[in-house]
Each structure stands twice: as structure tokens, then as C-alpha cells.
Design an enzyme around this catalytic site. Structure first.
Site, short mmCIF file in Angstrom:
data_model
loop_
_atom_site.label_atom_id
_atom_site.label_comp_id
_atom_site.label_asym_id
_atom_site.label_seq_id
_atom_site.Cartn_x
_atom_site.Cartn_y
_atom_site.Cartn_z
N LYS A 52 0.84 -1.21 0.00
CA LYS A 52 0.00 0.00 0.00
C LYS A 52 0.87 1.26 0.00
O LYS A 52 0.64 2.20 -0.76
CB LYS A 52 -0.93 -0.01 1.23
CG LYS A 52 -2.04 -1.04 1.14
CD LYS A 52 -2.83 -1.19 2.44
CE LYS A 52 -3.85 -2.32 2.33
NZ LYS A 52 -4.62 -2.54 3.56
N GLN A 96 -4.33 -1.52 9.88
CA GLN A 96 -4.34 -2.85 9.26
C GLN A 96 -4.91 -3.89 10.22
O GLN A 96 -4.55 -3.94 11.40
CB GLN A 96 -2.92 -3.23 8.82
CG GLN A 96 -2.84 -4.48 7.97
CD GLN A 96 -3.52 -4.35 6.59
OE1 GLN A 96 -3.69 -3.26 6.08
NE2 GLN A 96 -3.92 -5.46 6.02
N ASP A 119 -10.68 3.06 4.27
CA ASP A 119 -10.98 1.63 4.21
C ASP A 119 -12.48 1.40 4.11
O ASP A 119 -12.93 0.28 3.80
CB ASP A 119 -10.49 0.92 5.50
CG ASP A 119 -9.22 0.12 5.27
OD1 ASP A 119 -8.99 -0.33 4.13
OD2 ASP A 119 -8.47 -0.07 6.24
N1 GUN Z 1 -6.94 -6.75 6.47
C1 GUN Z 1 -7.35 -7.46 5.39
N2 GUN Z 1 -7.85 -6.63 4.45
C2 GUN Z 1 -7.78 -5.39 4.96
C3 GUN Z 1 -8.16 -4.11 4.45
O1 GUN Z 1 -8.69 -3.95 3.34
N3 GUN Z 1 -7.91 -3.06 5.27
C4 GUN Z 1 -7.35 -3.20 6.50
N4 GUN Z 1 -7.17 -2.11 7.24
N5 GUN Z 1 -7.00 -4.38 7.00
C5 GUN Z 1 -7.21 -5.45 6.22
#
Ligand code: GUN
Length: 293
Positions: A52, A96, A119
Site C-alpha cells: 500500500k 491494518q 478503508d
Molecule cells: N486486512 C485485510 N484486508 C484489509 C483491508 O482492506 N484493510 C485493513 N485495514 N486491513 C485489512
């Protein structure tokens, strides 16, 4: 069978995002800014967050990674989120998941200012999504919609069977595919681990969204010829045959399902790349004040 190629689709959209980010910089004198918080050292989370951050830099965003040891307290984490909420120079904040057991993910999700919740996990954004109002759409479902758009797949009137009901993918995906929109306008069936006639239902699908987190869960005998297959699974297994020391498997038995399908996403190289695009698009929209002003 034709491949829904996440590399191709994501690169094309990232070029558009980069052009818009450059335009935003020229007009505002700053770059869109995303902050990611990572707690602990989970291997998968490390990889996703690094990707990311790298992609933010690629499209001309500012990115910041805040790391915490697995022992960080919930109070400390919430305090940091509050600080970032108040920072006008930050457009997007993600924490995350998963988090260590002593931290309540619901408290964390609700603490993030919904106007920075790129998100799309905050109840305000999910509620607005339900009502078809401007909002941040969760990054993975958003990425899937962008993939379907990129390949001009008409979803109207199709039967979409979603396998898995997670807050992050399955549940929002079922809502999005049923909305009066394109992509959307499907008849949706949401299935999960307790669905008794799962195979029977999946066999009826024109579009299968597999998001149950189990390696090769969807097998060829569950797929109607010509179905469109969206594989959200990223199941990591250690391997001595790869440089990284692990190998990724989807939720779909690609080897046997591909031949029966009309379109299919590979793993890796499919939905995972589009999730990042969804996140970048949300961050850009936040910077530009397109969702909340
Ligand atoms: N863990 C698995 N997928 C995601 C996501 O799209 N965002 C976040 N913050 N954590 C995740």
C-alpha cells in the site's frame, strides 16, 4: 476462459490516479496523504501494508507508516488515532487488520474519523453505502467493482453468489452487487460456512465472489459453465519453492475451475492488486473533498 487481469486493470487506473494527484498537487500545493498503522509483525499484514505504501509513492501520494509493537495498549492506539483525526494534513487513515486480541477492532474502527476512513469500515460509511449515498466503499469490494468496470462486464439481472460474510468483503459486496447501479443490479445470494445447500446455490451463480478464506474452497463441480469467477482469497502457505518462502492460494481451485468459466481472476495478480487501487481512489477522493467537504 478469459483472465480478469489485476495487473493490467490496476496499472491503467493507477495512471489515471497519478495524473489526478499531480493536478491536485499543482492546485493545492500538497500531495494526498495516507497514514497506515500496523500493529505487530504478522507476515501477511507486513506485505499488504508495504505494498500500500509503495503504491502511494508510485502515484504521487505522501504515505506514512506508523508501527507499533504487539504490546501496544488499546488506549495508546486510540490516542494516536485521535491525534491523526485532528491533523488537517492527513486525508486517509487505515489500521491494518487483524489486531492483537487485547485490542477491540470495533473501538478502533469507530474511532477513525469517518471522513478519513478510506478503508470504508466505519458504520457511517457502511450505512451511507446501504443508502446509495456518497461514501468510502471498502477497498476490496470497490476494487472488484473497478475490475468489472475495466472489463465492461454487464452484471444487470445476473445471479451473484457471494461466498463468505466478512465485514471487509462478503457483506459489503453483497450489498454493492444488489444496488441499482452498474456494476450492480444483480440478484444476490450471500452464503457462508453455515449454509446447508452451498454447492446447490453456487451452481446457480452467473457470478461467484469467493471470499471465505479457505484454499481451493470453490471446486469445478460447484461452478456452472460460463460463470464469472472473482477470487478474493489470499491464503499463504510456506513453500521452499519460492524466493519469498511462501506461496499464495486463492479460495478457488483455479486449475480446474478456469476451463469452465467465462472470466476468472488469478491469485496472485487479481483482486489483491485492485484492493490497493480502491484504497488509492478513496484517498484521492478524500483529499479532493469529493465525498465529505
Ligand atoms: N486486512 C485485510 N484486508 C484489509 C483491508 O482492506 N484493510 C485493513 N485495514 N486491513 C485489512
Amino acid at each position: 476462459m478469459q483472465l480478469l487481469d489485476g495487473k493490467f486493470a490496476s496499472e491503467k487506473i493507477k495512471q489515471e490516479i497519478a495524473a489526478e494527484a499531480a493536478d491536485f498537487l499543482a492546485k493545492s500545493g500538497r500531495k494526498p496523504h495516507l497514514i497506515a498503522i500496523l500493529v505487530g509483525n504478522d507476515g501477511g499484514s507486513e506485505t499488504y501494508v508495504a505494498s500500500k505504501m509503495k503504491n502511494c509513492e508510485k502515484v504521487g501520494f505522501q504515505s506514512s507508516l506508523i508501527r507499533y509493537d504487539v504490546t501496544v495498549t488499546e488506549a495508546e492506539l486510540l490516542q494516536k488515532i485521535e491525534e491523526i483525526n485532528q491533523d488537517a494534513g492527513v486525508d486517509g487513515l487505515i489500521v491494518q487488520l487483524p489486531l492483537p486480541k487485547h485490542i477491540d477492532p470495533e473501538k478502533v474502527t469507530e474511532k477513525i474519523d469517518y471522513r478519513k476512513d478510506v478503508d470504508g469500515f466505519h458504520p457511517v460509511n457502511l450505512g451511507r453505502m446501504m443508502r446509495n449515498l456518497p461514501c468510502f466503499i471498502p477497498a476490496t469490494p470497490y476494487g472488484i467493482l473497478l475490475m468489472l468496470q475495466a472489463y465492461q462486464i454487464d452484471t444487470t439481472g445476473k445471479h451473484c453468489v457471494v461466498v463468505g460474510r466478512s465485514n471487509i468483503v462478503g457483506s459489503p459486496m453483497s450489498i454493492l452487487m444488489a444496488r441499482n447501479a452498474n456494476p450492480g443490479n444483480c440478484t444476490v445470494t450471500l452464503t457462508h460456512s453455515k449454509t446447508s445447500n452451498l454447492k446447490e446455490l453456487v451452481l446457480q451463480a452467473d457470478i461467484i465472489v469467493a471470499a471465505i478464506g479457505k484454499k481451493n474452497f470453490v471446486t469445478a463441480d460447484m461452478v456452472k459453465p460460463g460463470a464469472i469467477i472473482i477470487d478474493v482469497g489470499i491464503n499463504r502457505e510456506t513453500s521452499d519453492q519460492t524466493k519469498s518462502g511462501y506461496k499464495l492460494y486463492g479460495d478457488v481451485d483455479f486449475e480446474h475451475v478456469a476451463a469452465k468459466s467465462s472470466w476468472i481472476t488469478p491469485v496472485p495478480g487479481g483482486v489483491g492488486l485492485m484492493t490497493i487501487v480502491g484504497l488509492l481512489k478513496n484517498t484521492l477522493a478524500s483529499a479532493k473533498g469529493e465525498i465529505y467537504s
